[in-house]
Design a protein around this motif. Structure first.
Motif, PDB file in Angstrom:
ATOM      1  N   ASP A  94     -28.361  -6.994  25.911  1.00  0.00           N
ATOM      2  CA  ASP A  94     -28.623  -8.306  26.502  1.00  0.00           C
ATOM      3  C   ASP A  94     -27.315  -9.067  26.619  1.00  0.00           C
ATOM      4  O   ASP A  94     -26.620  -9.275  25.626  1.00  0.00           O
ATOM      5  N   HIS A  95     -26.981  -9.480  27.809  1.00  0.00           N
ATOM      6  CA  HIS A  95     -25.785 -10.296  27.992  1.00  0.00           C
ATOM      7  C   HIS A  95     -25.925 -11.127  29.249  1.00  0.00           C
ATOM      8  O   HIS A  95     -26.727 -10.831  30.118  1.00  0.00           O
ATOM      9  N   LEU A  96     -25.133 -12.184  29.324  1.00  0.00           N
ATOM     10  CA  LEU A  96     -25.253 -13.121  30.444  1.00  0.00           C
ATOM     11  C   LEU A  96     -24.358 -12.695  31.591  1.00  0.00           C
ATOM     12  O   LEU A  96     -23.301 -12.106  31.389  1.00  0.00           O
ATOM     13  N   HIS A  97     -24.771 -13.060  32.785  1.00  0.00           N
ATOM     14  CA  HIS A  97     -23.972 -12.783  33.965  1.00  0.00           C
ATOM     15  C   HIS A  97     -23.530 -14.056  34.655  1.00  0.00           C
ATOM     16  O   HIS A  97     -24.204 -15.072  34.589  1.00  0.00           O
ATOM     17  N   ILE A  98     -22.405 -13.921  35.311  1.00  0.00           N
ATOM     18  CA  ILE A  98     -21.841 -15.005  36.112  1.00  0.00           C
ATOM     19  C   ILE A  98     -21.863 -14.566  37.560  1.00  0.00           C
ATOM     20  O   ILE A  98     -21.368 -13.474  37.866  1.00  0.00           O
ATOM     21  N   ARG A  99     -22.471 -15.377  38.393  1.00  0.00           N
ATOM     22  CA  ARG A  99     -22.384 -15.091  39.827  1.00  0.00           C
ATOM     23  C   ARG A  99     -21.467 -16.126  40.474  1.00  0.00           C
ATOM     24  O   ARG A  99     -21.751 -17.318  40.457  1.00  0.00           O
ATOM     25  N   ASP A 100     -20.389 -15.625  41.020  1.00  0.00           N
ATOM     26  CA  ASP A 100     -19.440 -16.501  41.691  1.00  0.00           C
ATOM     27  C   ASP A 100     -19.898 -16.698  43.132  1.00  0.00           C
ATOM     28  O   ASP A 100     -19.849 -15.779  43.939  1.00  0.00           O
ATOM     29  N   CYS A 101     -20.364 -17.908  43.430  1.00  0.00           N
ATOM     30  CA  CYS A 101     -20.873 -18.202  44.773  1.00  0.00           C
ATOM     31  C   CYS A 101     -19.828 -17.975  45.839  1.00  0.00           C
ATOM     32  O   CYS A 101     -20.146 -17.575  46.962  1.00  0.00           O
ATOM     33  N   ARG A 136     -45.642 -10.450  26.755  1.00  0.00           N
ATOM     34  CA  ARG A 136     -44.698  -9.989  25.763  1.00  0.00           C
ATOM     35  C   ARG A 136     -43.326  -9.870  26.422  1.00  0.00           C
ATOM     36  O   ARG A 136     -43.153  -9.016  27.304  1.00  0.00           O
ATOM     37  N   ILE A 137     -42.394 -10.723  26.023  1.00  0.00           N
ATOM     38  CA  ILE A 137     -41.056 -10.712  26.608  1.00  0.00           C
ATOM     39  C   ILE A 137     -40.252  -9.573  25.997  1.00  0.00           C
ATOM     40  O   ILE A 137     -39.983  -9.575  24.797  1.00  0.00           O
ATOM     41  N   SER A 138     -39.876  -8.595  26.820  1.00  0.00           N
ATOM     42  CA  SER A 138     -39.083  -7.489  26.263  1.00  0.00           C
ATOM     43  C   SER A 138     -37.595  -7.741  26.442  1.00  0.00           C
ATOM     44  O   SER A 138     -36.785  -7.307  25.648  1.00  0.00           O
ATOM     45  N   ARG A 139     -37.236  -8.408  27.530  1.00  0.00           N
ATOM     46  CA  ARG A 139     -35.850  -8.858  27.620  1.00  0.00           C
ATOM     47  C   ARG A 139     -35.742 -10.010  28.598  1.00  0.00           C
ATOM     48  O   ARG A 139     -36.689 -10.312  29.330  1.00  0.00           O
TER      49      ARG A 139
ATOM     50  N   ILE B  98     -41.108 -15.100  35.613  1.00  0.00           N
ATOM     51  CA  ILE B  98     -41.663 -14.011  34.829  1.00  0.00           C
ATOM     52  C   ILE B  98     -41.704 -12.773  35.703  1.00  0.00           C
ATOM     53  O   ILE B  98     -42.238 -12.829  36.804  1.00  0.00           O
ATOM     54  N   ARG B  99     -41.104 -11.713  35.229  1.00  0.00           N
ATOM     55  CA  ARG B  99     -41.252 -10.455  35.943  1.00  0.00           C
ATOM     56  C   ARG B  99     -42.160  -9.532  35.142  1.00  0.00           C
ATOM     57  O   ARG B  99     -41.854  -9.172  34.008  1.00  0.00           O
ATOM     58  N   ASP B 100     -43.268  -9.195  35.757  1.00  0.00           N
ATOM     59  CA  ASP B 100     -44.229  -8.310  35.107  1.00  0.00           C
ATOM     60  C   ASP B 100     -43.821  -6.868  35.397  1.00  0.00           C
ATOM     61  O   ASP B 100     -43.942  -6.399  36.529  1.00  0.00           O
ATOM     62  N   CYS B 101     -43.331  -6.195  34.353  1.00  0.00           N
ATOM     63  CA  CYS B 101     -42.864  -4.816  34.522  1.00  0.00           C
ATOM     64  C   CYS B 101     -43.965  -3.907  35.046  1.00  0.00           C
ATOM     65  O   CYS B 101     -43.695  -2.957  35.773  1.00  0.00           O
ATOM     66  N   GLU B 143     -34.871 -15.194  33.862  1.00  0.00           N
ATOM     67  CA  GLU B 143     -36.023 -14.356  34.141  1.00  0.00           C
ATOM     68  C   GLU B 143     -36.503 -13.755  32.828  1.00  0.00           C
ATOM     69  O   GLU B 143     -35.704 -13.171  32.090  1.00  0.00           O
ATOM     70  N   LEU B 144     -37.785 -13.907  32.570  1.00  0.00           N
ATOM     71  CA  LEU B 144     -38.378 -13.297  31.383  1.00  0.00           C
ATOM     72  C   LEU B 144     -39.043 -12.004  31.832  1.00  0.00           C
ATOM     73  O   LEU B 144     -39.936 -12.020  32.682  1.00  0.00           O
ATOM     74  N   ILE B 145     -38.583 -10.912  31.272  1.00  0.00           N
ATOM     75  CA  ILE B 145     -39.052  -9.612  31.721  1.00  0.00           C
ATOM     76  C   ILE B 145     -39.918  -8.980  30.644  1.00  0.00           C
ATOM     77  O   ILE B 145     -39.544  -8.971  29.472  1.00  0.00           O
ATOM     78  N   GLY B 146     -41.077  -8.509  31.026  1.00  0.00           N
ATOM     79  CA  GLY B 146     -41.968  -7.892  30.046  1.00  0.00           C
ATOM     80  C   GLY B 146     -43.319  -7.570  30.641  1.00  0.00           C
ATOM     81  O   GLY B 146     -43.418  -7.305  31.833  1.00  0.00           O
ATOM     82  N   GLU B 147     -44.337  -7.581  29.798  1.00  0.00           N
ATOM     83  CA  GLU B 147     -45.670  -7.228  30.274  1.00  0.00           C
ATOM     84  C   GLU B 147     -46.722  -8.170  29.716  1.00  0.00           C
ATOM     85  O   GLU B 147     -46.578  -8.673  28.607  1.00  0.00           O
TER      86      GLU B 147
END
Ligand SMILES: [Mn+2]
Ligand SMILES: [Mn+2]
Ligand SMILES: [Zn+2]
Ligand SMILES: [Zn+2]
Lengths: 156, 156
Positions: A94-101, A136-139, B98-101, B143-147
């Motif tokens: 898990d890590h954050l991303h930067i989007r340069d517009c 259930r948030i997996s990531r 929310i992204r439902d896998c 974005e919260l990813i999971g099920e």
DNA sequence: TGGTGTTTTAGAACTATTATAATTATAGAC
DNA sequence: GTCTATAATTATAATAGTTCTAAAACACCA
């Protein structure tokens, strides 16, 4: 852990692939090391271009096949570009991303800083979202969108 | 504010378009109301399918043209699907997804819950990221990813 | 209501990605 | 080290999402 810049010799990658049940081939080694050495997250075609210059030859189909194999085995992740094509990332934590517009590029927030933000997310609110939605948030995927105002300060 | 489910009559949309310097057409009205009434964020083709059934006829090119016009004028946003195609969202404020896998669908975290999380982000860490990287964050995408484990509880 | 710039449209073009099927290479058994 | 079974690579074709083109229809304002 990000594997960028950790020198990846053939033996190390061989056992990494082995541990993930991936056969070792010259092409997969090339794609994986090219991906892991990128600071920004490249598209399949960008990897293909880069490898075409250096390598004795690799096909675009193999770049796609390999990236898919890496993702499936957990050695890379596929990121949605805002635009037309997908981007790939050898960092799977898990890590954050930067989007340069300004440029459209997608890169990482340095580990330490990103982790600090992740560690300070309101866990109670996340729990409440899970309980309320029955989800259930997996990531999580967090992207900071904006523009650079100057060069980044060196972080150690 | 999400505009979903607020009844959008022709007059309201007409003045909304006018305020955003967008000409009012039968097709744009249809696309915008279809988009704003969706709970999940549809692809261009999903909107086209839906409108083909109800409308007297609208072309796929127009769906794309209209979505582009809506995005450019700030009445919608384009979201990257994990997969091949783009998704569109009539809510343009900062909000969580929310992204439902299991299904691949992309939907909103209810306003109140999402806002609570956004309000409790560690501002000092965000400031530190901006200062360290020399990057001005204009918006974030989370974005919260999971099920889903069950149906969501009704939220008022 | 008429004139003018804008939007719509069908279809072609384009681009990212995936499928096909023949060739080549890997990894393990001997 | 050689052989074999199985998997990966490759050129190429196919597909799918999106954008382009240019002609017809329309919205808006004088
Ligand atoms: Mn595609
Ligand atoms: Mn595409
Ligand atoms: Zn990354
Ligand atoms: Zn949304």
């Amino acid at each position: 852990m990000h594997q960028n810049n950790h020198n990846l010799d053939e033996a190390a990658v061989h056992s990494l692939f082995c541990a993930h049940s991936l056969r070792f081939t010259r092409q997969r080694f090339a794609v994986y090391t090219a991906l892991a050495s990128e600071k920004v997250h490249p598209t399949a075609d960008q990897l293909f271009q880069k490898l075409s210059r250096s390598e004795s030859g690799i096909s675009l189909a193999t770049v796609y096949n390999t990236l898919e194999a890496l993702v499936k085995s957990g050695l890379a992740q596929k990121l949605a570009d805002g635009g037309t094509s997908a981007r790939y990332d050898a960092a799977v934590d898990d890590h954050l991303h930067i989007r340069d517009c300004a440029t459209g590029s997608l890169s990482d927030v340095p580990e330490a800083l990103g982790q600090k933000l992740l560690d300070n997310l309101p866990q109670d609110v996340l729990k409440e979202i899970e309980d309320t939605l029955g989800f259930r948030i997996s990531r999580m995927q967090i992207e900071l969108i904006g523009e650079y105002t100057r060069e980044a300060v060196e972080v150690n």
